[in-house]
Structure formats: structure tokens, C-alpha cells
Write an enzyme that holds these catalytic residues in place. Structure first.
Site, PDB file in Angstrom:
ATOM      1  CD1 TRP A 185       2.618  -5.378   5.704  1.00  0.00           C
ATOM      2  CD2 TRP A 185       1.015  -5.966   3.924  1.00  0.00           C
ATOM      3  NE1 TRP A 185       1.260  -5.913   6.271  1.00  0.00           N
ATOM      4  CE2 TRP A 185       0.301  -6.301   5.081  1.00  0.00           C
ATOM      5  CE3 TRP A 185       0.259  -6.285   2.767  1.00  0.00           C
ATOM      6  CZ2 TRP A 185      -0.879  -6.838   5.360  1.00  0.00           C
ATOM      7  CZ3 TRP A 185      -0.969  -6.773   2.975  1.00  0.00           C
ATOM      8  CH2 TRP A 185      -1.592  -6.991   4.056  1.00  0.00           C
TER       9      TRP A 185
ATOM     10  CG  ASP B  34      -1.117  -1.617  -0.669  1.00  0.00           C
ATOM     11  OD1 ASP B  34      -2.164  -0.969  -0.230  1.00  0.00           O
ATOM     12  OD2 ASP B  34      -0.579  -2.547  -0.244  1.00  0.00           O
TER      13      ASP B  34
ATOM     14  CE  LYS C 168      -2.881  -0.239   8.484  1.00  0.00           C
ATOM     15  NZ  LYS C 168      -2.098  -1.450   9.007  1.00  0.00           N
TER      16      LYS C 168
HETATM   17  C1  LMR Z   1       1.237  -4.018   9.419  1.00  0.00           C
HETATM   18  O1  LMR Z   1       1.868  -4.029   8.626  1.00  0.00           O
HETATM   19  O2  LMR Z   1       1.480  -4.289  10.566  1.00  0.00           O
HETATM   20  C2  LMR Z   1      -0.379  -3.739   9.118  1.00  0.00           C
HETATM   21  O3  LMR Z   1      -0.613  -3.392   7.826  1.00  0.00           O
HETATM   22  C3  LMR Z   1      -1.215  -4.679   9.880  1.00  0.00           C
HETATM   23  C4  LMR Z   1      -1.166  -6.134   8.904  1.00  0.00           C
HETATM   24  O4  LMR Z   1      -2.268  -6.452   8.620  1.00  0.00           O
HETATM   25  O5  LMR Z   1      -0.046  -6.779   8.681  1.00  0.00           O
END
Ligand code: LMR
Length: 393
Positions: free
Chosen positions: A127, A208, A243
Site C-alpha cells: 500500500w 494489516d 471498507k
Molecule cells: C487506498 O489504498 O486507495 C485506500 O486504502 C485509501 C487510502 O487511504 O490510500
């Protein structure tokens, strides 16, 4: 005082929200930020949350502080939803947190207090905010191989080999399900193999879970957590309700800490509460209270699972729809990995300049890595989307 500060470029994910909103083109498509959208392109408040919020308004008689760990009933329910009895309660502490990000931030401070020299191993890729958030808090991070962009598959052997070389006591950040950004998760036997290395090397899993219920169901999506909880002395789990309860802006999440025994559980919990006190003091209440009301009421919980199931099914259907449209419009390219992914995301698998052209020439927005959020696809925009992608290939 502020003179030395330089302008920071917009966030790679959140920056797309404004860019898309300011685009006047009617056919524009938003495949950027990880937010669920229905067939009409809307992100409505879940019906079950509306019902729980109404009940909350009717019954809540105080907004006085409830302490750094937040709502005890919420914490109990989140712990059960996550672990389902896979670890003894007296070795588990769960704290309410302001979203998954808040939970990760508290975990980072706790890790630094406990073992400041440890490295946290993160998947490559991960992420986009994991590295700034955890690294920014002061943790030392190293990548482990995860996704093969050529083959659109997991690099499980390379991942295991890297983790086998990690020093004892290091921490491994894993995505419980719906890996963000690739959408590809280990299967059960691959999770077992990852667990074997964690046990053998005495590593600490840090999981996570931001998408519980978006891959298969609540229980299957927590497989890795529950399997590991029965095998390791210590573990950290960050949950997000953004989510699966659609509570994005209300900031609802939790942090669970599995400790070696009950005595250390109490110490670790006191440290986590103290970390919270020094950052934001107490978590926001409203969203977590609504989640508690849902999880404490059988009928509301059943309604939630139904709404969650509908979101999951739509994501799967939109994945197939795009896959089939691309098979038709770009038959020389293999997009079969779209069908292997779960959750909101997968990579389209195109270069960054093609991502840029999709945005500039067609108003199709996605993260620079070509991560797409399939929730942005609808029956009515998929034709235009596939045409646009075919045009830049
Ligand atoms: C994403 O990956 O788009 C979501 O988890 C929103 C974010 O905060 O990045």
C-alpha cells in the site's frame, strides 16, 4: 518559522480524488482511491449503518471521554471477528483506533518502544502509504519480494527465501487478504509456508486487515491471522472498518496485540494506551459505536453480512466484465490476472506513461503503478474504459 518548508506533491492516491473531481469531461472514470462504489457510481452509507446510527442517536446519553482504548464493547466484538477464538483471550489486547492508519501508527510507536532496532519487512509492492506512515514514524523498513509484474503472479519462493534471511525478532508486515495494490493473496498452503518461516525464524507477524469480507467471507479472509495466532507467541493486527462497514471518513479501526502470556498482555496494553494518550488521547466514538451496535445485534449483523456480500459480488462481477471487454477489444493481451485477484484492486499492468495518457486523453484515473479500483467500473462505462485501455496499449 515556516520558511524552510517546501511544497509537498499531492498524495499518490488521495491526490486523484481532487484531480478527478475537477475534470469536466462527462465520460471520466475514477479507478483511483480505494472506495467502494455501487452500480450507479455512488458510495452510499450502508443501510445497516443508518439503522445503527439511528439507534445510537436515540439511546446515547453522553459524549464524555471513554478512555484511550475506546469502546470496550467494540473492542470485544472486533477481537472476536478477527481471531474467533484462535488465541486465548487472556493473551489478547484490542484497542479501538482511528481507522487502519491510526492503528498502524500506534503499532509503529509500540514497536519502536519495544524493539527500536528491529526491521519491519514490507511486501514489494505494498500500500502506497505503508512506507511513509511506518517509516515516517521512525521504523526501519526493508522490502520482501511479493509480486511478479511480468507474470502477474506471486513471488512466493523469493518471498520465503528473503524472510528466511531476516534476523530473529524482525517484524513482517502482511496483508491478511485483498493485497493492496496487487489483489493477489497467498493460498492456504502458501500461508502455511509463510507461517513456517515466521515460526522457524522467530519473526513477529504484523498483519494489516483492511478488507475483511471483500475476498471470500469474514472467516476465510482472516485465515492467515487465525492460523498464525495458534502458532506464534506474539503478533500485531491492524483492522480497518473503512471498507467493510463503509465508514471511511468516520475513522474506525482497531489494533490487536497478541502477547506471550497474560502478564505481558497487561503491560503491552498499558503501553499501547500510553502511546494513544501521547498522539490523539482518545479515538473518535461515533463510527465505532455504530459498528458495536451492528455486531451486538444478530439481525443487524446478518444484514451487514448481506450488504458486505453484495459489495463483494459486485467487485467480482466488474472484474469479469472488464476482463471480457478487454478480451474483445485487446485480444493480443492477456488480462487473465484480473480474474485471479480479489477485493478492490489489481494492476492493469501498463506503464506509467500509459497511465498518464489514460488520464490525459480519456479521463480515466488510476494510481501511477496502474493499480485500478474495480469498484469504479459499471455496466455503462466498461465499453468506454476497455476502448480507452486498448487505445493506449
Ligand atoms: C487506498 O489504498 O486507495 C485506500 O486504502 C485509501 C487510502 O487511504 O490510500
Amino acid at each position: 518559522m515556516f520558511e524552510p518548508l517546501k511544497q509537498v506533491p499531492p498524495d499518490a492516491i488521495l491526490g486523484l480524488i481532487a484531480e478527478h473531481a475537477n475534470d469536466p469531461r462527462e465520460q471520466k472514470i475514477d479507478l483511483g482511491v480505494g472506495v467502494y462504489r455501487d452500480a450507479a457510481g455512488e458510495t452510499p452509507v450502508l443501510e445497516v449503518i443508518k439503522a445503527a446510527e439511528q439507534r445510537l442517536i436515540d439511546t446515547q446519553d453522553s459524549k464524555a471521554y471513554i478512555g484511550s482504548a475506546g469502546d470496550a464493547g467494540f473492542n470485544r466484538r472486533m477481537q472476536a471477528l478477527t481471531f474467533a477464538g484462535s488465541a486465548p483471550d487472556d493473551r489478547l489486547a484490542t484497542l479501538q483506533a482511528p481507522g487502519g492508519s491510526g492503528s498502524l501508527r500506534v503499532a509503529a510507536s509500540l514497536i519502536l518502544r519495544a524493539r527500536s532496532d528491529a526491521t519491519v519487512w514490507v511486501s514489494d509492492p505494498t500500500w502506497a502509504n505503508h512506507v511513509p506512515l511506518l517509516g515516517g514514524a521512525g521504523l526501519k523498513l526493508e522490502p520482501y519480494p511479493y509480486y511478479d509484474a511480468e507474470r502477474n503472479s506471486l513471488r512466493i519462493d523469493a518471498m520465503l527465501e528473503t524472510l528466511r534471511g531476516a534476523p530473529k525478532g524482525d517484524i513482517v508486515l502482511l496483508h491478511a487478504c485483498c493485497h493492496n495494490p496487487s489483489g493477489l493473496d497467498p493460498d492456504a498452503s502458501e500461508w502455511r509456508a509463510i507461517g513456517d518461516v515466521i515460526v522457524e525464524r522467530e519473526l513477529v507477524p504484523f498483519i494489516d486487515m483492511a478488507y475483511q469480507g471483500f475476498a471470500r467471507d469474514i472467516d476465510a479472509d482472516a485465515f492467515a491471522i487465525r492460523d498464525l495466532a495458534a502458532r506464534v507467541p506474539e503478533m500485531i493486527v491492524s483492522n480497518s472498518c473503512s471498507k467493510n462497514f463503509g465508514l471511511y471518513r468516520d475513522r474506525v479501526g482497531s489494533l490487536s496485540l497478541l502477547t506471550a502470556d497474560a502478564a505481558s498482555r497487561d503491560i503491552v496494553r498499558s503501553q499501547a494506551n500510553n502511546v494513544v494518550r501521547t498522539i490523539y488521547s482518545v479515538p473518535p466514538d461515533h463510527g465505532a459505536a455504530a459498528v458495536r451496535i451492528v455486531l451486538e445485534d444478530e439481525a443487524l449483523e446478518a444484514q451487514w453480512l448481506e450488504e458486505l456480500g453484495a459489495m463483494r459480488s459486485r467487485l467480482g462481477a466488474m472484474r469479469s466484465l472488464l476482463h471480457d471487454a478487454l478480451a474483445d477489444k485487446a485480444p493480443d493481451h492477456d488480462f487473465s490476472h484480473l480474474l485471479r485477484a480479489t477485493g478492490m484492486f489489481c494492476f492493469l499492468g501498463v506503464s506509467e506513461d500509459r497511465v498518464e495518457r489514460l488520464k490525459r486523453d480519456f479521463g480515466v484515473y488510476m494510481v501511477g503503478s496502474s493499480r485500478i479500483n474495480v469498484a469504479g467500473i459499471t455496466e455503462s462505462n466498461v465499453g468506454y474504459l476497455a476502448d480507452s485501455i486498448a487505445a493506449v496499449l
